[in-house]
Design an enzyme around this catalytic site. Structure first.
Site, PDB file in Angstrom:
ATOM      1  N   ASP A 188       1.113  -1.155   0.083  1.00 39.82           N
ATOM      2  CA  ASP A 188       0.055  -0.061  -0.007  1.00 39.82           C
ATOM      3  C   ASP A 188       1.213   1.250  -0.073  1.00 39.82           C
ATOM      4  O   ASP A 188       1.984   0.841   0.968  1.00 39.82           O
ATOM      5  CB  ASP A 188      -0.531  -0.114   1.009  1.00 39.82           C
ATOM      6  CG  ASP A 188      -2.017   1.341   1.441  1.00 39.82           C
ATOM      7  OD1 ASP A 188      -2.526   0.902   0.420  1.00 39.82           O
ATOM      8  OD2 ASP A 188      -1.396   1.760   2.024  1.00 39.82           O
ATOM      9  N   GLU A 225       1.582  -0.237  -5.032  1.00 43.47           N
ATOM     10  CA  GLU A 225       0.391   1.096  -5.399  1.00 43.47           C
ATOM     11  C   GLU A 225       1.188   1.786  -5.531  1.00 43.47           C
ATOM     12  O   GLU A 225       1.734   2.368  -4.646  1.00 43.47           O
ATOM     13  CB  GLU A 225      -0.162   1.050  -3.884  1.00 43.47           C
ATOM     14  CG  GLU A 225      -2.127   1.559  -4.507  1.00 43.47           C
ATOM     15  CD  GLU A 225      -2.499   2.273  -3.275  1.00 43.47           C
ATOM     16  OE1 GLU A 225      -3.031   3.300  -3.979  1.00 43.47           O
ATOM     17  OE2 GLU A 225      -1.730   2.890  -2.079  1.00 43.47           O
TER      18      GLU A 225
HETATM   19  C1  QV4 Z   1      -9.261  13.264   7.446  1.00 41.01           C
HETATM   20  C2  QV4 Z   1      -9.136  14.797   6.236  1.00 41.01           C
HETATM   21  C3  QV4 Z   1      -7.210  14.922   6.307  1.00 41.01           C
HETATM   22  C4  QV4 Z   1      -6.492  15.320   7.494  1.00 41.01           C
HETATM   23  C5  QV4 Z   1      -6.879  13.535   8.400  1.00 41.01           C
HETATM   24  C6  QV4 Z   1      -6.052  14.291   9.643  1.00 41.01           C
HETATM   25  O1  QV4 Z   1      -9.788  14.347   5.439  1.00 41.01           O
HETATM   26  O2  QV4 Z   1      -7.263  16.031   4.789  1.00 41.01           O
HETATM   27  O3  QV4 Z   1      -4.995  15.341   7.483  1.00 41.01           O
HETATM   28  O4  QV4 Z   1      -8.183  13.556   8.559  1.00 41.01           O
HETATM   29  O5  QV4 Z   1      -6.702  14.519  10.514  1.00 41.01           O
HETATM   30  C7  QV4 Z   1      -9.685   7.870   5.915  1.00 41.01           C
HETATM   31  C8  QV4 Z   1     -10.945   9.199   5.809  1.00 41.01           C
HETATM   32  C9  QV4 Z   1      -9.894  10.560   5.986  1.00 41.01           C
HETATM   33  C10 QV4 Z   1      -9.122  11.077   7.089  1.00 41.01           C
HETATM   34  C11 QV4 Z   1      -8.358   9.820   7.854  1.00 41.01           C
HETATM   35  C12 QV4 Z   1      -6.969   9.982   8.366  1.00 41.01           C
HETATM   36  O6  QV4 Z   1     -10.931   8.669   4.871  1.00 41.01           O
HETATM   37  O7  QV4 Z   1     -11.094  11.608   5.051  1.00 41.01           O
HETATM   38  O8  QV4 Z   1      -8.099  11.938   6.660  1.00 41.01           O
HETATM   39  O9  QV4 Z   1      -8.843   8.202   6.952  1.00 41.01           O
HETATM   40  O10 QV4 Z   1      -8.120   9.736   9.573  1.00 41.01           O
HETATM   41  C13 QV4 Z   1      -8.337   4.855   2.556  1.00 41.01           C
HETATM   42  C14 QV4 Z   1      -9.325   5.564   2.253  1.00 41.01           C
HETATM   43  C15 QV4 Z   1      -8.991   6.923   2.996  1.00 41.01           C
HETATM   44  C16 QV4 Z   1      -8.833   6.947   4.530  1.00 41.01           C
HETATM   45  C17 QV4 Z   1      -7.573   6.272   4.431  1.00 41.01           C
HETATM   46  C18 QV4 Z   1      -7.876   5.146   6.075  1.00 41.01           C
HETATM   47  O11 QV4 Z   1      -9.026   5.578   0.680  1.00 41.01           O
HETATM   48  O12 QV4 Z   1      -9.631   8.086   2.548  1.00 41.01           O
HETATM   49  O13 QV4 Z   1      -8.644   7.872   5.307  1.00 41.01           O
HETATM   50  O14 QV4 Z   1      -7.510   4.523   4.139  1.00 41.01           O
HETATM   51  O15 QV4 Z   1      -7.904   5.140   7.204  1.00 41.01           O
HETATM   52  C19 QV4 Z   1      -3.307   8.640  -2.681  1.00 41.01           C
HETATM   53  C20 QV4 Z   1      -2.647   8.156  -2.567  1.00 41.01           C
HETATM   54  C21 QV4 Z   1      -2.385   6.047  -2.879  1.00 41.01           C
HETATM   55  C22 QV4 Z   1      -4.024   6.540  -2.177  1.00 41.01           C
HETATM   56  C23 QV4 Z   1      -5.170   6.799  -2.484  1.00 41.01           C
HETATM   57  C24 QV4 Z   1      -5.897   6.612  -1.792  1.00 41.01           C
HETATM   58  O16 QV4 Z   1      -1.311   7.618  -3.272  1.00 41.01           O
HETATM   59  O17 QV4 Z   1      -1.676   5.426  -1.775  1.00 41.01           O
HETATM   60  O18 QV4 Z   1      -4.520   8.509  -2.421  1.00 41.01           O
HETATM   61  N1  QV4 Z   1      -4.058   4.299  -1.707  1.00 41.01           N
HETATM   62  C25 QV4 Z   1      -3.870   3.647  -0.617  1.00 41.01           C
HETATM   63  C26 QV4 Z   1      -4.636   2.765  -0.316  1.00 41.01           C
HETATM   64  C27 QV4 Z   1      -6.272   3.179   0.185  1.00 41.01           C
HETATM   65  C28 QV4 Z   1      -5.854   3.625   1.361  1.00 41.01           C
HETATM   66  C29 QV4 Z   1      -4.709   3.895   1.864  1.00 41.01           C
HETATM   67  C30 QV4 Z   1      -3.393   4.245   1.108  1.00 41.01           C
HETATM   68  C31 QV4 Z   1      -3.596   5.284   2.888  1.00 41.01           C
HETATM   69  O19 QV4 Z   1      -5.031   2.002  -1.168  1.00 41.01           O
HETATM   70  O20 QV4 Z   1      -7.701   3.194   0.098  1.00 41.01           O
HETATM   71  O21 QV4 Z   1      -6.631   4.897   2.158  1.00 41.01           O
HETATM   72  O22 QV4 Z   1      -3.199   3.523   3.737  1.00 41.01           O
HETATM   73  O23 QV4 Z   1      -3.529   8.211  -4.538  1.00 41.01           O
END
Ligand code: QV4
Length: 474
Positions: A188, A225
């Protein structure tokens, strides 16, 4: 570490997103093995934070490396890996090496009962303390390498993979999974880690476990990824030699084509001709668990006709390491997986046709999709030959003399004799039906001595694709 260690002639990985380990074990034995699937990508296995409403994404916020999540515990995980390997289905784990959880008010308790204080970067279950992380900063400029790799992706505490301690804990975690019999990892957020650090970690891993049927000296399969649309500072090319890389351009372009934004005739040069990675370095998919939730070109289960056509093309065209998505129904980004009143993930249930009914979509159980998994196995090691198109959205091609595909994405019928390249005989179309007890339950095509057959795909047929192969010859 580009070899997925498939068994026999198998070719296709399915992502059983959010499934429980005991259900996956059962699925390997009763469906995936018999249908010729090569492997399963499973959701993260290590302990995560508990978020309100239990959104799927809580599993991307680690608390420790204990193997207890809503999918099951270590014993259930080990049992699943063994049972799947026993029927020739490999397990690939989604691993979070980039970060731990994001901020949480007060003391967080994870899915294995471990306490942590993410705000203080204190994760005693590992243990990690503040010194194991990069200083807190926000990614505001995605073309700034420092920010992308050393600041926090959506506020997730960013581990410092250059530190010996962090490296040793990550290697220990991955080696534990290898010991339990997995074949490899989806890494990831790989783009958010320096490739040199990942190279160190990957090359330090144990060989795959010979007690699970892997040959001596087998290296774990790695797919990373990295989202690279072609204009990023941190590019896929920095990672492709370490292991395979998710080819997001494939997903976007196949969506564009089957949505009708780009004529299918152009698919003749599909693959590196479209600027994609070399085939052996590309992990390919129509949609993944993130981009199926975004609006845009990417297709998902909600547009089934186009989705099935795109998947048929994905699995028929010899390019990349193919992964099929298996989803649960969602309305918005945060929709949790199917769960009961106690917020426990529930098991899929099936109707008499084997389709899932209780909130799980199970695209991998759609006949048009699992039949193409069988097609891909049947035509393995053949090339594309005999390309035909009508100059627009009707195309056909052969896979050597083992398989034939035709698509009609025009608003008028495709009705004509086409070269199927197959030996003479009658073949079942495996999209509209199956070969059962020596006859076809759907369309059939009779191929003459010259390899030609009459192909009909009406513009209002249920599916816009027809597929023949040698294992479905009457
Ligand atoms: C929130 C705010 C942020 C703030 C943060 C801190 O939005 O701006 O900085 O609070 O207070 C969840 C929430 C998100 C929250 C975050 C932290 O949706 O709103 O931030 O938690 O509390 C998955 C989901 C995210 C989720 C995250 C962690 O998609 O929504 O965030 O898990 O639970 C880029 C990257 C790529 C990534 C992609 C989504 O390059 O690597 O974005 N893809 C991978 C996974 C994806 C996962 C993550 C990475 C993180 O495939 O599923 O994100 O592990 O393109």
């Amino acid at each position: 570490q580009h070899n997925p260690h498939w068994w026999g002639n198998r070719n296709t990985i399915v992502h059983l997103f959010e499934w429980k380990w005991s259900d996956i074990a059962q699925e390997c034995e009763s469906f995936l093995g018999p249908r010729g699937f090569a492997g399963v990508q499973v959701s993260p296995v290590n302990e995560n934070i508990i978020a309100a409403g239990r959104p799927w994404w809580e599993r991307y916020q680690p608390i420790s490396y204990k193997l207890t999540t809503r999918s099951g515990n270590e014993e259930e995980f080990g049992d699943m890996v063994r049972r799947c390997n026993d029927v020739g289905v490999r397990i690939y784990v989604d691993v979070l090496l980039n970060h731990m959880s994001g901020d949480f008010d007060g003391v967080a308790v994870g899915t294995a009962g471990t306490e942590a204080e993410p705000r203080k970067k204190s994760f005693p279950g590992v243990p990690y303390t503040a010194q194991d992380f990069h200083p807190t900063c926000e990614i505001t400029d995605w073309n700034d390498r420092f920010q992308v790799q050393q600041c926090e992706l959506v506020g997730l505490k960013d581990l410092d993979q250059s530190s010996d301690w962090v490296r040793s804990k990550l290697i220990e975690f991955l080696d534990h999974l290898i010991e339990l019999g997995v074949a490899g990892f989806r890494v990831d957020a790989a783009k958010h880690m320096a490739s040199e650090d990942l190279e160190y970690i990957y090359s330090s891993l144990s060989n795959l476990n010979i007690d699970h049927g892997f040959p001596h000296n087998s290296r774990p399969f790695i797919f990373q990824e990295v989202i690279d649309h072609g204009h990023e500072t941190v590019s896929r090319d920095e990672y492709k030699d370490l292991g395979a890389v998710t080819e997001f351009r494939f997903s976007e372009e196949i969506g564009n084509a089957f949505r009708g934004n780009n004529a299918l005739k152009w698919l003749q040069s599909w693959g590196t001709g479209w600027g994609f990675l070399p085939s052996g370095q590309a992990l390919t998919f129509v949609d993944n668990h993130d981009n199926q939730r975004d609006a845009g070109a990417v297709l998902n289960y909600k547009s089934p006709r186009q989705y099935k056509m795109a998947t048929a093309f994905h699995l028929a065209y010899p390019y990349g390491v193919s992964r099929v998505m298996s989803s649960f129904a969602f309305d918005d980004h945060d929709t949790p997986p199917p769960q009961d009143a106690q917020e426990r993930i529930i098991s899929p249930e099936f109707d008499e046709d084997g389709a899932c009914v209780n909130g799980w979509i199970c695209e991998h159980r759609w006949r048009q999709i699992y039949a193409m998994v069988g097609f891909k196995n049947a035509v393995r090691d053949t090339e594309i030959t005999g390309w035909w198109d009508n100059g627009d959205n009707q195309i056909s091609f052969c896979r050597g003399n083992k398989g034939f595909l035709a698509f009609n994405n025009n608003l008028y019928d495709l009705s004509q004799d086409l070269n199927t390249c197959l030996p003479a005989g009658t073949y079942c179309d495996v999209i509209s039906g199956s070969l059962i007890d020596g006859s076809c339950t759907g369309k059939s095509v009779t191929v003459n001595e010259n390899g030609y057959g009459y192909i009909h795909i009406g513009s209002d047929d249920f599916d816009g694709v027809l597929a023949l192969h040698v294992d479905a010859k009457v």
